[in-house]
Design an enzyme around this catalytic site. Structure first.
Site, mmCIF file in Angstrom:
data_model
loop_
_atom_site.group_PDB
_atom_site.id
_atom_site.type_symbol
_atom_site.label_atom_id
_atom_site.label_comp_id
_atom_site.label_asym_id
_atom_site.label_seq_id
_atom_site.Cartn_x
_atom_site.Cartn_y
_atom_site.Cartn_z
ATOM 1 N N GLY A 12 0.770 -1.237 0.000
ATOM 2 C CA GLY A 12 0.000 0.000 0.000
ATOM 3 C C GLY A 12 0.801 1.286 0.000
ATOM 4 N N SER A 13 1.988 1.275 -0.630
ATOM 5 C CA SER A 13 2.746 2.531 -0.657
ATOM 6 C C SER A 13 2.094 3.561 -1.592
ATOM 7 C CB SER A 13 4.213 2.290 -1.035
ATOM 8 O OG SER A 13 4.345 1.939 -2.383
ATOM 9 N N ASN A 14 1.483 3.097 -2.679
ATOM 10 C CA ASN A 14 0.746 4.052 -3.522
ATOM 11 C C ASN A 14 -0.499 4.562 -2.812
ATOM 12 O OD1 ASN A 14 1.859 4.473 -6.385
ATOM 13 N ND2 ASN A 14 2.153 2.271 -6.046
ATOM 14 N N ARG A 65 -13.927 -16.772 -10.674
ATOM 15 C CA ARG A 65 -13.520 -15.385 -10.894
ATOM 16 C C ARG A 65 -14.755 -14.482 -11.006
ATOM 17 N NH1 ARG A 65 -8.955 -13.128 -13.123
ATOM 18 N NH2 ARG A 65 -8.058 -15.154 -13.543
ATOM 19 N N ARG A 91 -5.319 -8.686 -8.797
ATOM 20 C CA ARG A 91 -6.224 -9.623 -9.461
ATOM 21 C C ARG A 91 -6.614 -9.043 -10.797
ATOM 22 N NH1 ARG A 91 -5.618 -14.245 -7.353
ATOM 23 N NH2 ARG A 91 -7.523 -14.962 -8.345
ATOM 24 N N HIS A 109 0.795 1.136 -13.282
ATOM 25 C CA HIS A 109 1.523 -0.038 -13.772
ATOM 26 C C HIS A 109 3.010 0.281 -13.808
ATOM 27 C CE1 HIS A 109 2.147 -3.779 -15.932
ATOM 28 N NE2 HIS A 109 2.995 -3.118 -16.694
ATOM 29 N N LEU A 144 -5.907 -6.012 -21.015
ATOM 30 C CA LEU A 144 -5.029 -5.909 -19.841
ATOM 31 C C LEU A 144 -3.888 -4.922 -20.074
ATOM 32 C CD1 LEU A 144 -4.410 -7.074 -17.001
ATOM 33 C CD2 LEU A 144 -2.888 -8.703 -18.147
ATOM 34 N N ASP A 145 -3.788 -3.923 -19.194
ATOM 35 C CA ASP A 145 -2.715 -2.915 -19.235
ATOM 36 C C ASP A 145 -2.692 -2.124 -20.544
ATOM 37 O OD1 ASP A 145 -1.929 -3.707 -16.686
ATOM 38 O OD2 ASP A 145 -0.505 -5.184 -17.446
ATOM 39 N N GLU A 174 6.126 6.515 -9.164
ATOM 40 C CA GLU A 174 4.709 6.143 -8.986
ATOM 41 C C GLU A 174 4.065 7.071 -7.959
ATOM 42 O OE1 GLU A 174 3.783 2.043 -8.286
ATOM 43 O OE2 GLU A 174 5.348 1.300 -9.610
HETATM 44 C C1 GRF Z 1 3.437 -0.999 -7.629
HETATM 45 O O1 GRF Z 1 4.690 -1.192 -8.188
HETATM 46 C C2 GRF Z 1 2.402 -0.845 -8.707
HETATM 47 O O2 GRF Z 1 2.889 -0.257 -9.855
HETATM 48 C C3 GRF Z 1 2.009 -2.250 -9.004
HETATM 49 O O3 GRF Z 1 2.043 -2.926 -7.772
HETATM 50 C C4 GRF Z 1 2.946 -2.237 -6.889
HETATM 51 C C5 GRF Z 1 2.153 -1.892 -5.669
HETATM 52 O O4 GRF Z 1 2.922 -1.340 -4.647
HETATM 53 N N1 GRF Z 1 0.733 -2.282 -9.680
HETATM 54 P P1 GRF Z 1 2.205 -0.681 -3.391
HETATM 55 O O5 GRF Z 1 1.306 -1.746 -2.765
HETATM 56 O O6 GRF Z 1 1.438 0.508 -3.841
HETATM 57 O O7 GRF Z 1 3.323 -0.323 -2.474
#
Ligand code: GRF
Length: 207
Positions: A12-14, A65, A91, A109, A144-145, A174
């Site tokens: 959860g750093s983002n 799913r 997921r 991403h 996807l992506d 990010e």
């Molecule tokens: C990040 O590198 C993001 O780009 C990818 O998964 C990772 C998640 O990191 N989709 P965090 O949980 O936000 O730290």
């Protein structure tokens, strides 16, 4: 201000970077909740630290799913989100789920899309010998992506990089580029034209 729901699977750093921006910039009231598909996701503690309600919808509790997507979608819909930000949500979401929340799903991403879709992006970038790598914020489409790109940032690939050192450099980007895009979506400042997009500056979006 509109409603934001955040989806996580891991540390959860983002999520933290978005909640920090929300707190500093005064849009925390938009944050309706954090949903994780894993009960052990570190990001749940991040959410609690910020006083954000959390829920767990564990994919392991569902036989298919489709059943998971339905339950996750129902949990999200109950929070009336205008924007759903995937923050390391690991997921793959089915076409019906993406259609249900079309235009409201945003993801980060860890590559310069359309290069390196999928997993293990940093290791693959090193294997391919690219000199520049990066990160992408994009709207989620059923491919996807491959949804419309909203923001990107580049980082150099250094001679001695390992997947870990490259990932750490990219992760800082990010955290820098994701929060302003989420805010722009909440404020209705994002315009799309096929895969091309533009984010209006804060002062221009009101008619
Ligand atoms: C990040 O590198 C993001 O780009 C990818 O998964 C990772 C998640 O990191 N989709 P965090 O949980 O936000 O730290």
């Amino acid at each position: 201000m509109k409603n934001l729901v955040l989806l996580i699977s891991g540390r959860g750093s983002n999520l933290q970077s978005i909640l920090q921006a929300a707190r500093e910039q005064g849009w925390m009231e938009s944050v309706r909740g954090v949903i994780s598909n894993r009960a052990d996701a570190g990001g749940l503690d991040v959410a609690r630290t910020f006083g954000v309600p959390t829920q767990i919808v564990a994919h392991t509790d569902f036989a298919s799913r489709e059943a998971f997507d339905q339950a996750l979608g129902d949990a999200i819909a109950a929070l009336h989100p205008d924007v759903i930000a995937l923050c390391g949500f690991m997921r793959v979401l089915g076409a019906a789920f993406v259609a249900r929340f079309a235009g409201r799903l945003v993801n980060i991403h860890p590559s310069l899309l359309p290069a390196f879709t999928g997993l293990h992006t940093h290791a693959r970038a090193l294997e391919e010998g690219v000199k520049w790598h990066g990160v992408t914020v994009h709207l989620v489409s059923s491919a996807l992506d491959h949804g419309p790109i909203l923001a990107q940032a580049v980082v150099p690939v250094l001679d001695d990089d390992t997947p870990q050192t490259l990932a750490a450099r990219a992760l800082l980007e990010e955290h820098r580029i994701y929060p302003p895009v989420v805010r722009a979506l909440l404020e209705g400042r994002v315009r799309t034209d096929g895969l091309r997009t533009r984010i209006l500056p804060a002062s221009e979006h009101l008619l």
